[in-house]
Design an enzyme around this catalytic site. Structure first.
Site, PDB file in Angstrom:
ATOM      1  N   THR A 194       0.649  -1.132  -0.112  1.00 42.31           N
ATOM      2  CA  THR A 194      -0.027  -0.035  -0.035  1.00 42.31           C
ATOM      3  C   THR A 194       1.011   1.241   0.058  1.00 42.31           C
ATOM      4  O   THR A 194       0.393   2.337  -0.753  1.00 42.31           O
ATOM      5  CB  THR A 194      -0.870  -0.034   1.156  1.00 42.31           C
ATOM      6  OG1 THR A 194      -1.718  -1.210   1.127  1.00 42.31           O
ATOM      7  CG2 THR A 194      -1.668   1.372   1.194  1.00 42.31           C
TER       8      THR A 194
ATOM      9  N   THR B  68       1.163  -4.252   4.266  1.00 43.03           N
ATOM     10  CA  THR B  68       0.990  -4.679   5.917  1.00 43.03           C
ATOM     11  C   THR B  68       0.569  -6.016   5.956  1.00 43.03           C
ATOM     12  O   THR B  68       0.307  -6.532   7.074  1.00 43.03           O
ATOM     13  CB  THR B  68      -0.128  -3.560   6.252  1.00 43.03           C
ATOM     14  OG1 THR B  68      -1.190  -3.725   5.616  1.00 43.03           O
ATOM     15  CG2 THR B  68       0.446  -2.300   6.388  1.00 43.03           C
TER      16      THR B  68
END
Length: 332
Positions: A14, A97
């Site tokens: 991300t 993540t």
């Protein structure tokens, strides 16, 4: 006054993604635009205010696709970067993540460099309104450059918080404060005026470990069996049939399994599969009860199942002796 030199390795995720617009905080992956390290630094020029940052090109890859091959590459890349730049203060690795905590823990057990290694990610892409990517990256660079970060093992920095790789876990799907250390809390904070540490990790960690990723061609198969009411051990038997050399049981707190699953785990231990009891609770230790001892099942201490799997797999590259593996779980 000269600024510290910090290497930045980008792996995607991300933090490296650009979405369809400033309000796209969920579907950005469908656009497929992922920046490499040099592009991320150009996107966030504020990084140059805190250090001389050296971009290190690596593959852009979604974190659910990251595994041993990438972990081995990253450990080797860290060593190469330090060898090429002896004046390096630290290394930052940008990462998605989803598996960030697993990469961090693997490196915490294998990386062989004397400088801090810090993993960083983001919950919102770099193109989003109120993205956390820029500040997370700046803070990770500040932590990696901090002399106080030396000797702490691999660290994870997001949301102004500094966590130990062994202890941190992702706890929320979308919230910015997703990375937490359930039992013990943060090691410190990256605030506007200072990087401040308040405690140190006690368990053995990089670079002083007995594991060497460079000497491993592949990790042995280790699977995780998740306990649920009525579980009958089918998954455990399938893992054994698939050639698992180790199984981590993500049991009920504080470390129990349904009767059918426990029977299957006992059978697995009886044929030489190393079984380690963890818990699905997300916090707290397991303990080696008389029942587990009799079954030949080890304990994960307070490692969550995904991290217990990594330690068990690495342990099995060194030994198959149960007592030695039990020692490693007490040590790391």
């Amino acid at each position: 006054m000269s600024r510290p030199k910090v290497a930045f390795i980008g792996t995607g995720g991300t933090i490296a993604s650009l979405g369809h617009g400033p309000l796209d905080v969920q579907e950005y992956g469908s656009r497929g635009q992922v920046m490499h390290a040099e592009e991320i630094l150009a996107r966030w020029p504020e990084t140059a205010l805190v250090a001389d940052v050296l971009p290190i090109h690596y593959r852009a890859i979604i974190s659910p696709a990251i595994g041993f091959s990438e972990w081995k590459d990253l450990a080797a890349l860290c060593s190469q970067v330090v060898a090429d730049h002896p004046d390096l203060a630290g290394i930052v690795i940008g990462h998605g993540t989803a598996t960030l905590e697993e990469t961090a823990y693997f490196l915490n057990l294998t990386v062989k460099v004397p400088v801090p290694v810090v993993l960083v990610g983001a919950q919102r892409p770099s193109s989003a309104l109120s993205s956390d990517a820029g500040m997370n990256l700046v803070n990770a660079i500040r932590v990696a450059a901090s002399p106080d970060a030396r000797g702490m093992g691999v660290l994870v920095v997001l949301n102004d918080e500094i966590h130990a790789a062994r202890e941190v876990t992702k706890t929320s799907t979308l919230r910015l404060q997703t990375f937490r250390t359930p039992d013990f809390g943060v090691l410190g904070h990256a605030d506007g005026d200072a990087v401040a540490f308040y405690r140190r990790p006690m368990r053995r960690h990089a670079p002083d470990t007995e594991f060497d990723a460079a000497a491993i061609d592949a990790l042995p198969r280790v699977d995780i069996s998740y306990a649920y009411a009525g579980g009958d051990g089918t998954a455990v038997r399938a893992f054994v049939a698939a050639g698992a050399r180790g199984i981590v049981a993500a049991g009920f707190a504080p470390g129990f399994c349904p009767p059918g699953e426990f029977e299957a785990l006992t059978d697995a231990a009886g044929v030489g599969v190393v079984v380690v009891q963890s818990t699905r609770a997300g916090s707290g230790r397991t303990f080696r009860s008389g029942r587990l001892r009799q079954a030949g099942i080890l304990i994960a201490d307070n490692l969550n199942p995904q991290k217990a799997r990594i330690l068990l797999a690495l342990a099995l590259t060194v030994t198959a002796d149960a007592e030695e593996i039990a020692r490693m779980f007490r040590t790391y």
